[in-house]
Each structure stands twice: as C-alpha cells, then as structure tokens.
Design a protein around this motif. Sequence first.
Motif, PDB file in Angstrom:
ATOM      1  N   LYS A  33       0.817  -1.218   0.000  1.00 29.86           N
ATOM      2  CA  LYS A  33       0.000   0.000   0.000  1.00 29.86           C
ATOM      3  C   LYS A  33       0.852   1.271   0.000  1.00 29.86           C
ATOM      4  N   VAL A  34       1.815   1.347   0.877  1.00 28.93           N
ATOM      5  CA  VAL A  34       2.658   2.549   0.970  1.00 28.93           C
ATOM      6  C   VAL A  34       3.423   2.754  -0.332  1.00 28.93           C
ATOM      7  N   GLY A  35       3.939   1.677  -0.880  1.00 30.82           N
ATOM      8  CA  GLY A  35       4.661   1.759  -2.148  1.00 30.82           C
ATOM      9  C   GLY A  35       3.769   2.197  -3.296  1.00 30.82           C
ATOM     10  N   LEU A  36       2.533   1.716  -3.322  1.00 33.52           N
ATOM     11  CA  LEU A  36       1.594   2.139  -4.361  1.00 33.52           C
ATOM     12  C   LEU A  36       1.251   3.613  -4.225  1.00 33.52           C
ATOM     13  N   MET A  37       1.050   4.072  -2.999  1.00 29.50           N
ATOM     14  CA  MET A  37       0.761   5.494  -2.792  1.00 29.50           C
ATOM     15  C   MET A  37       1.944   6.347  -3.244  1.00 29.50           C
ATOM     16  N   ALA A  38       3.156   5.913  -2.945  1.00 30.71           N
ATOM     17  CA  ALA A  38       4.348   6.657  -3.369  1.00 30.71           C
ATOM     18  C   ALA A  38       4.454   6.673  -4.892  1.00 30.71           C
ATOM     19  N   LYS A  84      17.830  -1.038  -7.568  1.00 23.38           N
ATOM     20  CA  LYS A  84      19.155  -0.417  -7.441  1.00 23.38           C
ATOM     21  C   LYS A  84      19.098   0.977  -6.840  1.00 23.38           C
ATOM     22  N   GLU A  85      17.929   1.524  -6.688  1.00 23.32           N
ATOM     23  CA  GLU A  85      17.775   2.857  -6.124  1.00 23.32           C
ATOM     24  C   GLU A  85      17.855   2.746  -4.600  1.00 23.32           C
ATOM     25  N   LYS A  86      17.836   3.864  -3.916  1.00 20.47           N
ATOM     26  CA  LYS A  86      17.861   3.804  -2.448  1.00 20.47           C
ATOM     27  C   LYS A  86      16.604   3.110  -1.956  1.00 20.47           C
ATOM     28  N   GLY A  87      16.772   1.910  -1.475  1.00 27.17           N
ATOM     29  CA  GLY A  87      15.629   1.083  -1.105  1.00 27.17           C
ATOM     30  C   GLY A  87      14.915   0.657  -2.375  1.00 27.17           C
ATOM     31  N   SER A  88      13.963  -0.224  -2.272  1.00 30.31           N
ATOM     32  CA  SER A  88      13.219  -0.608  -3.471  1.00 30.31           C
ATOM     33  C   SER A  88      11.934   0.207  -3.513  1.00 30.31           C
ATOM     34  N   SER A  89      11.563   0.639  -4.715  1.00 35.78           N
ATOM     35  CA  SER A  89      10.337   1.415  -4.853  1.00 35.78           C
ATOM     36  C   SER A  89       9.553   0.891  -6.050  1.00 35.78           C
ATOM     37  N   ILE A  90       8.240   0.949  -5.940  1.00 35.69           N
ATOM     38  CA  ILE A  90       7.375   0.506  -7.028  1.00 35.69           C
ATOM     39  C   ILE A  90       7.432   1.543  -8.139  1.00 35.69           C
ATOM     40  N   VAL A  91       7.747   1.073  -9.349  1.00 36.94           N
ATOM     41  CA  VAL A  91       7.836   1.973 -10.503  1.00 36.94           C
ATOM     42  C   VAL A  91       6.849   1.595 -11.597  1.00 36.94           C
ATOM     43  N   GLY A  92       6.108   0.513 -11.393  1.00 38.92           N
ATOM     44  CA  GLY A  92       5.117   0.117 -12.379  1.00 38.92           C
ATOM     45  C   GLY A  92       4.277  -1.029 -11.867  1.00 38.92           C
ATOM     46  N   GLY A  93       3.188  -1.258 -12.561  1.00 36.91           N
ATOM     47  CA  GLY A  93       2.318  -2.359 -12.193  1.00 36.91           C
ATOM     48  C   GLY A  93       1.402  -2.717 -13.346  1.00 36.91           C
ATOM     49  N   ALA A  94       0.886  -3.918 -13.292  1.00 37.38           N
ATOM     50  CA  ALA A  94      -0.073  -4.394 -14.290  1.00 37.38           C
ATOM     51  C   ALA A  94      -1.031  -5.340 -13.595  1.00 37.38           C
ATOM     52  N   ARG A  95      -2.262  -5.342 -14.072  1.00 37.52           N
ATOM     53  CA  ARG A  95      -3.267  -6.199 -13.451  1.00 37.52           C
ATOM     54  C   ARG A  95      -4.317  -6.568 -14.467  1.00 37.52           C
ATOM     55  N   TYR A  96      -5.005  -7.673 -14.181  1.00 41.24           N
ATOM     56  CA  TYR A  96      -6.206  -7.977 -14.942  1.00 41.24           C
ATOM     57  C   TYR A  96      -7.298  -8.339 -13.956  1.00 41.24           C
TER      58      TYR A  96
END
Length: 178
Positions: A33-38, A84-96
């Motif tokens: 959730k926090v990663g998606l909000m970011a 590879k960035e500072k900590g891991s962060s969500i940069v994309g997503g896909a869903r069906y």
Amino acid sequence: MQNKPDVTTFVPFTVVLRDGREVLVREIAEDDKVGLMAAFSKLSADARYARFMAAMRQLPEAMLEQATHPSAEREFALVALATKEKGSSIVGGARYAAAPGNDVCEFAVTVVDDWHGIGLASRLLSALIDIARRRGYRCMEGYVLSSNTAMRRLARRLGFAEVPCPDDATLRVVTLAL
C-alpha cells in the motif's frame, strides 16, 4: 471456466530494461500500500488520467485496498520494483480482472513517468498475458484513451486488435485472443 492455481504459480523475475536499469517483477502483496501510494504520487496528472480515465489527486483508500487484495479467482496483479535505487520502490504495475465465470479479462498497466519508454510496460503486459493464458482466459481486453498513443502502439506490438469503443468516442478497445 476452471482456474488452476497450481499451474499459475508466479515466480518473481528480474528485468534489465533498455537503459540498463533493473526491476524485480513480482506479484502484488498486502504490504504494498505505501509503495503504491508513493508510485501514484510520482505520476503526472496526464498519466493518472490515462490510467484511471478521471482526474485524481490521490488514490482512494477503497481502490488501494482492492489493488493490494486481488481476488485469486478472477484477478491478478504485478508490481515492478526498482532495486538499485535507495531502497526498493514501485515503478510500475499491471493487473487484470474478470467477471466471475467469464473467460475474458480486462487489463491495466501503469508505469511511473520517469520509467516510460524503456520497455517496462511491455515486459509487464507480456507477463500478464502469459499468466492470464495459463489461468485459462481466452481473451484479454483493455479500454485505452484514443489520445494514449503509446499504450495503443504497445498493444498493437503485442498482437492486440484495436477498434473504436461503441459507447465512447474518446476510447479504443484493444483485444487479444489468448
């Protein structure tokens, strides 16, 4: 349609993108959730509109809850994490998602603005197509804004057919037989 969860075990994988950046692609988790909000906060207003087809300043809690708790019987969601960035962060997503008992699923893909144009959306959608096919879906479709030429071009490259949306001239329907 019978879903066979044992056949669709998803194994996380690493992707090196065209610019050399690396992401880990994995199934979405409850604690994302926090990663998606970011990630949502990094989307431009245009990118938010292209994905949600509405002006949105923040992700509603109900939508965030649904995103992190897909129904195993009819939904599947992936996230791409920059490792590879500072900590891991969500940069994309896909869903069906599919209606119960339906063999057609609808997809959506979102990529943070500064990760556009390097192959991430293509890798996410390709993985999603494979998963949907293995789960027994016969068709994948998406509703894309007519102005979203990048998504329409990606869909065509991956074999989707495109037609005007009969109910809305601002949309195109892209469809892929699985």
